[in-house]
Design a protein around this motif. Structure first.
Motif, PDB file in Angstrom:
ATOM      1  N   VAL A   4      43.644  40.184  34.154  1.00  0.00           N
ATOM      2  CA  VAL A   4      42.933  41.429  34.402  1.00  0.00           C
ATOM      3  C   VAL A   4      43.054  41.824  35.876  1.00  0.00           C
ATOM      4  CG1 VAL A   4      40.705  42.602  34.219  1.00  0.00           C
ATOM      5  CG2 VAL A   4      41.325  40.840  32.556  1.00  0.00           C
ATOM      6  N   ALA A   5      42.941  40.840  36.774  1.00  0.00           N
ATOM      7  CA  ALA A   5      43.056  41.117  38.204  1.00  0.00           C
ATOM      8  C   ALA A   5      44.459  41.603  38.553  1.00  0.00           C
ATOM      9  CB  ALA A   5      42.711  39.869  39.007  1.00  0.00           C
ATOM     10  N   ARG A   6      45.488  41.001  37.935  1.00  0.00           N
ATOM     11  CA  ARG A   6      46.863  41.439  38.199  1.00  0.00           C
ATOM     12  C   ARG A   6      47.065  42.886  37.741  1.00  0.00           C
ATOM     13  NH1 ARG A   6      48.217  35.917  36.516  1.00  0.00           N
ATOM     14  NH2 ARG A   6      49.039  34.782  38.340  1.00  0.00           N
ATOM     15  N   GLN A   7      46.491  43.214  36.591  1.00  0.00           N
ATOM     16  CA  GLN A   7      46.615  44.571  36.091  1.00  0.00           C
ATOM     17  C   GLN A   7      45.905  45.569  37.007  1.00  0.00           C
ATOM     18  OE1 GLN A   7      45.171  44.990  32.093  1.00  0.00           O
ATOM     19  NE2 GLN A   7      45.765  47.146  31.912  1.00  0.00           N
ATOM     20  N   GLU A   8      44.728  45.187  37.495  1.00  0.00           N
ATOM     21  CA  GLU A   8      43.992  46.050  38.398  1.00  0.00           C
ATOM     22  C   GLU A   8      44.762  46.262  39.706  1.00  0.00           C
ATOM     23  OE1 GLU A   8      40.841  48.382  39.991  1.00  0.00           O
ATOM     24  OE2 GLU A   8      41.433  47.802  37.960  1.00  0.00           O
TER      25      GLU A   8
END
Length: 458
Positions: free
Chosen positions: A366-370
């Motif tokens: 999720v952090a990578r996508q953000e």
């Protein structure tokens, strides 16, 4: 009224912009790349942990001249960061831990924090107005130009000038200086603020300020009689009795804490007790300073040259020193109690850490996508620390897993103290990983707030 409110809003906006400029000056630096130096004992005249001085040996002659001609011993310390403290707090603690006094003056500069502080006592013969003038007239201009060597020479020259002509001051107090004061300066000037407004860089600075978690507050304590108003209700005899009791209690506490540290080192090892060791050394330094002040008071009282107002101020200073030392020791003793509690439940604690590691790992995609979304809409320069965080978080999680495995092996071998040390290391690595992911997840809100703040300021 409306004009006054607009003036206050403008002043607040400028203050916010000035705070962000400190980070802009340093450039985008990852949170883990900023070395921090807690207060420490200074032994050399010039200590350059930041590596910014070109020729310390050439500067030594300026310090030697000040000592031979003016009778002042100037100590200079350059570090990267004040470890989250203000310059005033850091320089005072370092002065105390170094056992300085008498004719000693300490100048400390945190290069990355863009902060500094100077400290001395009334025994040096300098008044508060004297030191403030040296800072504003001599030291700050050099620091503002990043002239690190020049700041040392300017400090020595300015101090000598004040000794030669003490009547020349900037309108400050003309009376004796307090036994401890900490005039604090920042590097900001109207020229910096002008450049800041013209080039509109506060967004990057605010992001980095948020990620680095640094907010150096300018604090100048009030005079001693305002610092501890309760003292005014007590007689001098009562203060003497309190000081005598406090000194004895602190001496006993240091002895007891020394024994406690020996037991803890044998149980948990030196690595797990480093903070207690540092706290004990700091408490010993404060205790030595408190006893030194008490001895000076005894000598002055015996010679019949002790003014009551001065004695009350010095007694209050002793009480401050003993209270601070006691607080340091108490905090570390609470940490030891937590370690012992953890020893009894370390298998369960290690199991909970594995669960928490898995939960944090699940947040990585999720952090990578953000971060990918932010990269598409914002300059990469403003996201430098975020890209570093997304690379560091998985490594920290792997490190945490390794410590948990080591801890479980120590439990199986019946070595619970070693298991506790491994568990604490795993907890620390996990906390750092989780913090880096959280910075990414909250970055969008920080960027939006920075844009709104800039619009308001403009």
């Amino acid at each position: 009224m409306a004009g006054t409110r607009r003036t206050h809003r403008a002043a607040s906006a400028l203050a916010a912009l000035a705070a962000t400029f400190a980070i802009l000056w340093a450039g985008p630096v990852p949170a883990t790349a900023l070395p921090a130096d807690p207060p420490f004992s200074v032994s050399d005249d010039i200590t350059d942990r930041a590596g910014v001085l070109d020729d310390p040996s050439a500067l030594q002659s300026d310090l030697d001249a000040l000592q031979s001609e003016g009778g002042l011993q100037l100590f200079v310390v350059y570090v990267d960061s004040f470890d989250g403290q203000s310059g005033a707090e850091w320089v005072e603690q370092t002065y105390d831990e170094s056992g300085m006094g008498g004719n000693d003056v300490l100048l400390a500069v945190a290069v990355q924090d863009r902060a500094y502080g100077m400290w001395t006592t009334g025994d040096s013969g300098l008044r508060e107005a004297d030191l403030q003038r040296v800072q504003s007239r001599d030291v700050e201009p050099a620091l503002s130009d990043d002239d690190w060597d020049g700041a040392v020479s300017a400090a020595a020259t300015g101090l000598q000038r004040q000794l030669d002509d003490p009547a020349e001051d900037s309108g400050g107090s003309s009376g004796p200086m307090g036994d401890g004061f900490n005039p604090f300066g920042s590097f900001f000037s109207p020229f910096f603020l002008f450049a800041l407004l013209v080039f509109g860089l506060p967004i990057i600075g605010k992001i980095l300020r948020h990620f680095l978690g640094k907010r150096d507050k300018v604090t100048v304590p009030p005079p001693i009689d305002q610092q501890a108003p309760v003292m005014s209700t007590k007689s001098t005899d009562q203060l003497r009795q309190e000081v005598a009791s406090a000194l004895v209690a602190l001496d006993n506490a240091i002895r007891s804490s020394g024994q406690e540290l020996s037991f803890a080192q044998a149980q948990f090892g030196e690595q797990a007790t480093r903070q207690f060791t540092a706290a004990l050394e700091s408490a010993r330094g404060r205790s030595a300073e408190a006893f030194r002040i008490q001895q000076e008071l005894d000598v002055a009282r015996g010679a019949g040259r002790l003014v009551e107002a001065e004695e009350r101020a010095r007694l209050a200073q002793i009480l401050d020193l003993t209270a601070a030392a006691d607080a340091e020791l108490d905090a570390q003793e609470e940490e030891f109690a937590r370690l012992r509690d953890l020893e009894a439940n370390v298998p369960q604690f290690l199991a909970s850490l594995r669960t928490r590691i898995q939960e944090v790992e699940e947040r990585l995609p999720v952090a990578r996508q953000e971060l990918a979304g932010l990269t598409a809409t914002h300059p990469r320069q403003s996201l430098t620390s975020l890209h570093d965080n997304i690379e560091q978080a998985p490594r920290l999680l792997e490190s945490a897993k390794g410590f948990v495995t080591t801890g479980e092996q120590h439990v199986d071998a019946g070595e619970r103290p070693s298991a506790v040390a491994a568990a604490r290391a795993a907890e620390d690595a996990l906390g750092q990983a989780d913090g880096r992911i959280e910075m990414i997840m909250s970055a969008r809100a920080v960027l939006d707030d920075a844009v709104a703040s800039l619009d308001t300021a403009l």
